[in-house]
Write a protein that holds these residues in place. Structure first.
Motif, PDB file in Angstrom:
ATOM      1  N   LEU A  15       0.838  -1.190   0.000  1.00 32.88           N
ATOM      2  CA  LEU A  15       0.000   0.000   0.000  1.00 32.88           C
ATOM      3  C   LEU A  15       0.880   1.250   0.000  1.00 32.88           C
ATOM      4  N   PRO A  16       0.349   2.372  -0.496  1.00 34.17           N
ATOM      5  CA  PRO A  16       1.083   3.636  -0.428  1.00 34.17           C
ATOM      6  C   PRO A  16       1.355   3.978   1.056  1.00 34.17           C
TER       7      PRO A  16
ATOM      8  N   PRO B 278       2.721   1.297  -5.252  1.00 37.57           N
ATOM      9  CA  PRO B 278       2.376   2.207  -6.355  1.00 37.57           C
ATOM     10  C   PRO B 278       0.956   2.764  -6.252  1.00 37.57           C
ATOM     11  N   VAL B 279       0.759   3.902  -6.897  1.00 35.18           N
ATOM     12  CA  VAL B 279      -0.554   4.535  -7.016  1.00 35.18           C
ATOM     13  C   VAL B 279      -0.811   4.802  -8.486  1.00 35.18           C
ATOM     14  N   PHE B 280      -2.045   4.534  -8.937  1.00 33.12           N
ATOM     15  CA  PHE B 280      -2.399   4.753 -10.344  1.00 33.12           C
ATOM     16  C   PHE B 280      -3.548   5.740 -10.439  1.00 33.12           C
ATOM     17  N   LEU B 281      -3.454   6.663 -11.385  1.00 31.20           N
ATOM     18  CA  LEU B 281      -4.533   7.627 -11.665  1.00 31.20           C
ATOM     19  C   LEU B 281      -4.832   7.624 -13.158  1.00 31.20           C
TER      20      LEU B 281
ATOM     21  N   PRO C 107     -21.010   9.676 -18.734  1.00 36.05           N
ATOM     22  CA  PRO C 107     -22.102  10.548 -18.260  1.00 36.05           C
ATOM     23  C   PRO C 107     -22.053  10.743 -16.745  1.00 36.05           C
ATOM     24  N   THR C 108     -20.897  11.162 -16.231  1.00 39.84           N
ATOM     25  CA  THR C 108     -20.738  11.338 -14.787  1.00 39.84           C
ATOM     26  C   THR C 108     -20.052  12.668 -14.504  1.00 39.84           C
ATOM     27  N   GLU C 109     -20.040  13.052 -13.229  1.00 38.58           N
ATOM     28  CA  GLU C 109     -19.372  14.289 -12.813  1.00 38.58           C
ATOM     29  C   GLU C 109     -17.882  14.068 -12.581  1.00 38.58           C
ATOM     30  N   ALA C 110     -17.443  12.831 -12.616  1.00 42.14           N
ATOM     31  CA  ALA C 110     -16.042  12.513 -12.353  1.00 42.14           C
ATOM     32  C   ALA C 110     -15.235  12.505 -13.653  1.00 42.14           C
ATOM     33  N   ALA C 111     -13.939  12.815 -13.520  1.00 40.84           N
ATOM     34  CA  ALA C 111     -13.031  12.735 -14.666  1.00 40.84           C
ATOM     35  C   ALA C 111     -12.302  11.402 -14.697  1.00 40.84           C
ATOM     36  N   GLY C 112     -12.302  10.704 -13.568  1.00 43.04           N
ATOM     37  CA  GLY C 112     -11.592   9.435 -13.469  1.00 43.04           C
ATOM     38  C   GLY C 112     -11.514   9.011 -12.021  1.00 43.04           C
ATOM     39  N   ALA C 113     -10.451   8.255 -11.696  1.00 40.94           N
ATOM     40  CA  ALA C 113     -10.317   7.749 -10.328  1.00 40.94           C
ATOM     41  C   ALA C 113      -8.858   7.406 -10.043  1.00 40.94           C
ATOM     42  N   ILE C 114      -8.577   7.199  -8.738  1.00 41.95           N
ATOM     43  CA  ILE C 114      -7.241   6.848  -8.267  1.00 41.95           C
ATOM     44  C   ILE C 114      -7.328   5.517  -7.546  1.00 41.95           C
ATOM     45  N   THR C 115      -6.310   4.681  -7.754  1.00 43.07           N
ATOM     46  CA  THR C 115      -6.358   3.344  -7.173  1.00 43.07           C
ATOM     47  C   THR C 115      -4.972   2.902  -6.730  1.00 43.07           C
ATOM     48  N   ASP C 116      -4.940   1.808  -5.969  1.00 45.25           N
ATOM     49  CA  ASP C 116      -3.666   1.244  -5.505  1.00 45.25           C
ATOM     50  C   ASP C 116      -3.878  -0.223  -5.128  1.00 45.25           C
ATOM     51  N   GLY C 117      -2.873  -0.833  -4.516  1.00 48.30           N
ATOM     52  CA  GLY C 117      -2.928  -2.254  -4.203  1.00 48.30           C
ATOM     53  C   GLY C 117      -3.941  -2.628  -3.141  1.00 48.30           C
ATOM     54  N   GLY C 118      -4.494  -1.649  -2.438  1.00 49.95           N
ATOM     55  CA  GLY C 118      -5.457  -1.962  -1.387  1.00 49.95           C
ATOM     56  C   GLY C 118      -6.901  -1.931  -1.837  1.00 49.95           C
ATOM     57  N   LEU C 119      -7.129  -1.655  -3.127  1.00 48.25           N
ATOM     58  CA  LEU C 119      -8.504  -1.487  -3.609  1.00 48.25           C
ATOM     59  C   LEU C 119      -9.348  -2.742  -3.395  1.00 48.25           C
ATOM     60  N   TYR C 120      -8.810  -3.908  -3.721  1.00 50.55           N
ATOM     61  CA  TYR C 120      -9.596  -5.138  -3.665  1.00 50.55           C
ATOM     62  C   TYR C 120     -10.071  -5.431  -2.248  1.00 50.55           C
TER      63      TYR C 120
ATOM     64  N   ILE D 203       5.477   5.562  -8.529  1.00 48.11           N
ATOM     65  CA  ILE D 203       6.254   4.421  -8.034  1.00 48.11           C
ATOM     66  C   ILE D 203       7.170   4.908  -6.920  1.00 48.11           C
ATOM     67  N   PRO D 204       7.037   4.367  -5.710  1.00 45.66           N
ATOM     68  CA  PRO D 204       7.866   4.820  -4.587  1.00 45.66           C
ATOM     69  C   PRO D 204       9.285   4.277  -4.707  1.00 45.66           C
ATOM     70  N   PRO D 205      10.215   4.795  -3.899  1.00 48.28           N
ATOM     71  CA  PRO D 205      11.567   4.212  -3.878  1.00 48.28           C
ATOM     72  C   PRO D 205      11.473   2.757  -3.424  1.00 48.28           C
ATOM     73  N   ILE D 206      12.162   1.883  -4.109  1.00 50.09           N
ATOM     74  CA  ILE D 206      12.096   0.449  -3.801  1.00 50.09           C
ATOM     75  C   ILE D 206      13.448  -0.025  -3.265  1.00 50.09           C
ATOM     76  N   PRO D 207      13.513  -0.463  -1.984  1.00 47.89           N
ATOM     77  CA  PRO D 207      14.760  -1.053  -1.486  1.00 47.89           C
ATOM     78  C   PRO D 207      14.991  -2.387  -2.199  1.00 47.89           C
ATOM     79  N   ILE D 208      16.155  -2.576  -2.783  1.00 40.81           N
ATOM     80  CA  ILE D 208      16.382  -3.786  -3.579  1.00 40.81           C
ATOM     81  C   ILE D 208      17.306  -4.751  -2.856  1.00 40.81           C
ATOM     82  N   ASN D 209      17.155  -6.018  -3.197  1.00 35.90           N
ATOM     83  CA  ASN D 209      18.013  -7.069  -2.650  1.00 35.90           C
ATOM     84  C   ASN D 209      19.072  -7.419  -3.690  1.00 35.90           C
ATOM     85  N   MET D 210      20.324  -7.108  -3.419  1.00 35.53           N
ATOM     86  CA  MET D 210      21.402  -7.407  -4.362  1.00 35.53           C
ATOM     87  C   MET D 210      22.007  -8.760  -4.024  1.00 35.53           C
ATOM     88  N   ARG D 211      22.195  -9.554  -5.056  1.00 35.00           N
ATOM     89  CA  ARG D 211      22.810 -10.875  -4.868  1.00 35.00           C
ATOM     90  C   ARG D 211      24.316 -10.791  -5.104  1.00 35.00           C
TER      91      ARG D 211
END
Length: 524
Positions: A435-436, A440-443, A453-466, A516-524
């Motif tokens: 989650l943010p 990531p967050v998508f718009l 036919p709505t008053e909205a232009a769109g929506a914002i979503t993320d991994g917690g939507l479901y 896309i937030p900063p992602i801590p990576i695992n280096m092998r």
């Protein structure tokens, strides 16, 4: 494929070189996404794009690098949803050099702008420009036809000493209906409606429209000859093709009856054509061939796109950088089925947020999907390369931007539009991701401020939507089956995920954004 994938595989030595410190921002990811979208819309406001495209120097103007002398010789015509604001700014710049004007704008637009406090987009009381409203429900009607006749008459009276400023924006085709006599407006509408219903492409529809129209396909420029024509265009079409925006009234294109008949035959409409249409198409030559001296107007016409999806994305990127993101533009022409588009963004999110080197299967599927959704393989390779380098070098947050106009297959009768459905489907693709602010967050939002036919232009979503939907008893799949994304987002958490910017006064298609937030990576 291995050679292609190597283009964006991160190089290990980059990990040890000059990591960049991420810019800190206390604002939430959701809030920053909304501000980036607002910047995109602001960049293509009708008055803003006109002001940036016309440089006034005493008694002359410079447009697209060309200088034009002003001698109280400027006439103005326009047609489209954003043209009123464009005309107001153009008149302010031209001053008393503007002699006369006629613009065709949507029904009720002046009252709507007043109600929303957009008075700067309205003409002054002493304006020399006549405003004609029409095309109710975005369909050609008698009011729009009368406006087109007024525009035609103004253009036809000009001389070689005159300068005609033409303002064009989305919706211009419906606001400029001028069928070739003896074709009636209703007959032309019936032909194009049957074509659309039979599955004709936009290119095929415009081929027929141009053949049956006095002003489309360069007809307006033809009427204005020998005056100098300057066309300022706010594009709402992928790729900004001048012949497709409002059906190209100032873009010369020869239309051969044989080509039009071929399109009509392809969709089995030849036998049901009105006699008037058959009469017009029965002429063996292009419609202006009989007047060669007047048809060659190309040297007296300047067409310039002053606002587009690319412009909106450019300014969105600047705002994203100010808010702590590294901007990255994927493509301005994303199209195709919304299900494939949502899959593309879901894969890009997983690729970018992977803590280890992403499996090659993700890249392979992205490259397979690219052609289906209007994204070149090279753009995908470039995007994945930059995302990979950003992850290994610790560049911090990234704002991936794209634009376009995906399509939705209607299977139900719910309320919503392509942007809300895209956001809903991407939410499913992001399921199980963090989650943010750690995920990531998508718009997705329409720059015209209205998604379906709505008053909205769109929506914002993320991994917690479901999980959020499940907790509130909302079955996402049922809403998708009924194309009822607006109802879903309205009920979900009291509509907090909806994007509702209000009246935007412009339209350059949609803006898609993946933060896309900063992602801590695992280096092998």
């Amino acid at each position: 494929m291995a050679r292609v994938l190597s283009l964006f595989r991160p190089q290990p030595f980059l990990v040890h070189v000059g990591r960049r410190k991420p810019i800190l921002c206390k604002m939430s990811m959701d809030s920053r996404a909304r501000k980036v979208f607002a910047a995109a819309v602001e960049a293509v406001q009708p008055d803003v794009v006109v002001r940036q495209s016309i440089e006034r120097r005493e008694d002359s103007v410079i447009i697209s690098g060309q200088k034009f002398t002003l001698k109280h010789n400027v006439h103005l015509v326009g047609f489209g949803k954003a043209v009123l604001g464009m005309a107001a700014e153009a008149e302010r710049i031209m001053g008393d050099h503007l002699v006369k004007g006629v613009i065709s704008v949507p029904h009720g637009i002046q009252q709507t702008l007043q109600q929303h406090g957009k008075n700067h987009l309205l003409l002054k009381e002493n304006s020399h420009i006549r405003v004609m409203e029409g095309a109710k429900h975005n369909l050609p009607d008698s009011d729009a036809h009368n406006a087109a006749e007024g525009i035609k008459q103004l253009a036809s009276e000009l001389t070689e000493k005159d300068l005609l400023l033409v303002l064009i924006s989305g919706g211009g085709s419906a606001l400029l209906p001028a069928p070739i006599p003896p074709i009636s407006l209703q007959e032309k509408q019936d032909v194009t409606r049957k074509l659309a219903g039979a599955g004709a492409t936009i290119q095929e529809l415009n081929t027929v429209r141009r053949a049956l129209s006095v002003l489309k396909g360069g007809g307006l420029a033809h009427c204005a000859h020998p005056a100098q024509v300057i066309s300022l265009i706010l594009s709402d079409v992928i790729g900004d093709p001048l012949d497709l925006i409002a059906s190209g009234p100032t873009m010369w294109s020869e239309v051969w009856p044989e080509e039009v008949l071929s399109v009509l035959e392809r969709y089995k409409l030849l036998n049901c054509l009105p006699a008037s249409v058959k009469d017009v198409l029965g002429k063996p030559m292009p419609r202006w061939r009989e007047n060669k001296g007047k048809s060659n107007t190309s040297g007296r016409v300047l067409n310039t796109v002053i606002g587009s999806n690319s412009v909106a994305l450019k300014w969105a990127g600047r705002r994203a950088r100010e808010l702590g993101f590294r901007p990255l533009v994927l493509a301005p022409g994303v199209c195709g089925d919304v299900r494939s588009v949502s899959r593309l963004y879901g894969l890009l999110a997983r690729f970018a947020c992977s803590r280890e080197e992403p499996p090659p299967e993700i890249a392979s599927e992205l490259l397979r999907l690219g052609p289906e959704v209007g994204v070149e393989s090279w753009d995908l390779c470039r995007t994945m390369q930059v995302l990979g380098e950003g992850r290994t070098e610790g560049w911090g947050s990234t704002c991936l931007l794209a634009g376009g106009e995906p399509t939705v297959e209607l299977t139900g009768n719910g309320r919503g539009g392509r942007n809300q459905e895209l956001a809903l489907r991407v939410g499913l693709e992001l399921r199980d991701m963090k989650l943010p602010p750690n995920g990531p967050v998508f718009l997705s939002g329409g720059t015209d401020g209205q998604d379906g036919p709505t008053e909205a232009a769109g929506a914002i979503t993320d991994g917690g939507l479901y999980e959020e939907a499940q907790a509130q008893g909302l079955d996402i799949h049922s809403f998708l089956t009924n194309n009822d994304s607006y109802t879903f987002f309205t009920r979900l958490s009291a509509g907090q995920r909806l994007l509702v910017p209000g009246l935007t006064c412009t339209n350059v298609m949609d803006v898609h954004m993946l933060l896309i937030p900063p992602i801590p990576i695992n280096m092998r």
